[in-house]
Design a protein around this motif. Structure first.
Motif, short mmCIF file in Angstrom:
data_model
loop_
_atom_site.label_atom_id
_atom_site.label_comp_id
_atom_site.label_asym_id
_atom_site.label_seq_id
_atom_site.Cartn_x
_atom_site.Cartn_y
_atom_site.Cartn_z
N GLY A 1 7.31 -71.08 39.15
CA GLY A 1 7.61 -72.67 38.59
C GLY A 1 6.51 -73.01 37.66
O GLY A 1 6.91 -73.83 36.70
N ALA A 2 5.29 -72.74 38.11
CA ALA A 2 4.22 -73.32 37.22
C ALA A 2 3.96 -72.61 36.05
O ALA A 2 3.72 -73.12 34.88
N ALA A 3 4.31 -71.29 36.03
CA ALA A 3 4.20 -70.37 34.85
C ALA A 3 5.39 -70.89 33.93
O ALA A 3 5.13 -70.61 32.51
N ALA A 4 6.38 -71.24 34.40
CA ALA A 4 7.56 -71.76 33.43
C ALA A 4 7.43 -73.26 33.03
O ALA A 4 8.19 -73.66 32.31
N GLY A 5 6.52 -73.85 33.60
CA GLY A 5 6.33 -75.31 33.34
C GLY A 5 7.22 -76.01 34.01
O GLY A 5 7.33 -77.20 33.49
N ASP A 6 7.89 -75.69 35.17
CA ASP A 6 8.83 -76.49 35.93
C ASP A 6 8.57 -76.22 37.32
O ASP A 6 9.19 -75.50 38.05
N ILE A 7 7.53 -77.09 37.96
CA ILE A 7 7.28 -76.88 39.43
C ILE A 7 8.33 -77.39 40.09
O ILE A 7 8.74 -78.85 40.04
N ASP A 8 9.03 -76.55 41.10
CA ASP A 8 10.00 -77.28 42.32
C ASP A 8 9.23 -77.99 43.35
O ASP A 8 8.35 -77.64 44.12
N THR A 9 9.44 -79.37 43.33
CA THR A 9 8.68 -80.02 44.40
C THR A 9 9.30 -80.30 45.73
O THR A 9 8.97 -80.98 46.52
N SER A 10 10.57 -79.75 45.83
CA SER A 10 11.42 -80.16 46.75
C SER A 10 10.77 -79.58 48.08
O SER A 10 11.03 -80.07 49.27
N ASN A 11 10.17 -78.29 48.04
CA ASN A 11 9.50 -77.88 49.41
C ASN A 11 7.93 -78.28 49.42
O ASN A 11 7.31 -77.75 50.23
N LEU A 12 7.54 -79.35 48.87
CA LEU A 12 6.16 -79.90 49.07
C LEU A 12 5.97 -81.29 49.70
O LEU A 12 7.00 -81.99 49.45
N SER A 13 5.08 -81.51 50.41
CA SER A 13 4.81 -82.72 51.22
C SER A 13 4.73 -83.63 50.05
O SER A 13 4.25 -83.39 48.84
N ASP A 14 4.87 -84.66 50.18
CA ASP A 14 4.53 -85.98 49.73
C ASP A 14 3.23 -86.01 48.95
O ASP A 14 2.95 -86.47 47.73
N ASP A 15 2.23 -85.82 49.95
CA ASP A 15 0.91 -85.97 49.38
C ASP A 15 0.48 -84.78 48.37
O ASP A 15 -0.20 -85.10 47.39
N LEU A 16 1.03 -83.70 48.66
CA LEU A 16 1.08 -82.75 47.53
C LEU A 16 1.76 -82.85 46.27
O LEU A 16 1.14 -82.43 45.34
N ILE A 17 2.78 -83.45 46.21
CA ILE A 17 3.54 -83.81 45.12
C ILE A 17 2.44 -84.71 44.29
O ILE A 17 2.59 -84.42 43.01
N THR A 18 2.00 -85.77 44.98
CA THR A 18 1.13 -86.64 44.27
C THR A 18 -0.07 -85.85 43.72
O THR A 18 -0.44 -86.07 42.58
N ALA A 19 -0.85 -84.86 44.40
CA ALA A 19 -1.77 -84.04 43.90
C ALA A 19 -1.70 -83.43 42.86
O ALA A 19 -2.31 -83.24 41.79
N ILE A 20 -0.39 -82.54 42.87
CA ILE A 20 -0.18 -81.49 41.80
C ILE A 20 0.35 -82.47 40.52
O ILE A 20 0.21 -81.90 39.30
#
Length: 150
Positions: free
Chosen positions: A67-86
């Motif tokens: 996802g990062a390589a494509a410029g489209d990180i899927d945040t659906s499986n990330l914690s809220d804190d990690l979404i904020t940091a990323i």
């Protein structure tokens, strides 16, 4: 560590200047450069434990990298804190991961502090990644760095 050392030296120098300006007290200032000062050692990293990887780790890691390589990180499986940091770091992290090139190999190394440690070999870089899940089953920890040189 260097910042703390420089701050300590700045404090020592400002104290010496203040004492020098007061007259005879300057003669009582010890020569700090001739003394050995004990510097506390940095705490050692927790050991890497050789066990099985969490069955979700490798796929989740590969998905994040893709996802990062494509410029489209899927945040659906990330914690809220990690979404904020990323989200806050995406402008720096995404181009960096893209510069690594294609993933060549993902190898489980062990566990550290409850997270899985992987070596990821890209076409243009060798890296280490840590990935861990929270109680909700979402990725709560995700870190990477260049692979250590030995």
């Amino acid at each position: 560590m260097k910042t703390a050392l420089l701050a300590g030296l700045a404090l020592l120098l400002s104290s010496a200047a203040a004492l020098a300006q007061t007259g005879p007290a300057a003669a009582t200032l010890p020569n700090s450069f001739d003394r050995t000062i004990a510097v506390p050692a940095a705490p050692a990293a927790p050991p890497i434990v050789q066990t099985m990887a969490d069955e979700r780790s490798e796929d989740a890691l590969r998905d994040f990298i893709a996802g990062a390589a494509a410029g489209d990180i899927d945040t659906s499986n990330l914690s809220d804190d990690l979404i904020t940091a990323i989200t806050a770091q995406a402008d720096q992290v995404t181009p960096l991961i893209q510069s690594f090139g294609a993933v060549q190999a993902v190898t489980f190394v062990g566990k550290r502090d409850g997270a899985d440690l992987f070596s990821v070999l890209f076409a243009n870089a060798e890296t280490e990644w840590m990935i861990g899940f929270n109680d909700d089953g979402k990725i709560g920890a995700l870190l990477f760095r260049p692979a250590p040189t030995e």
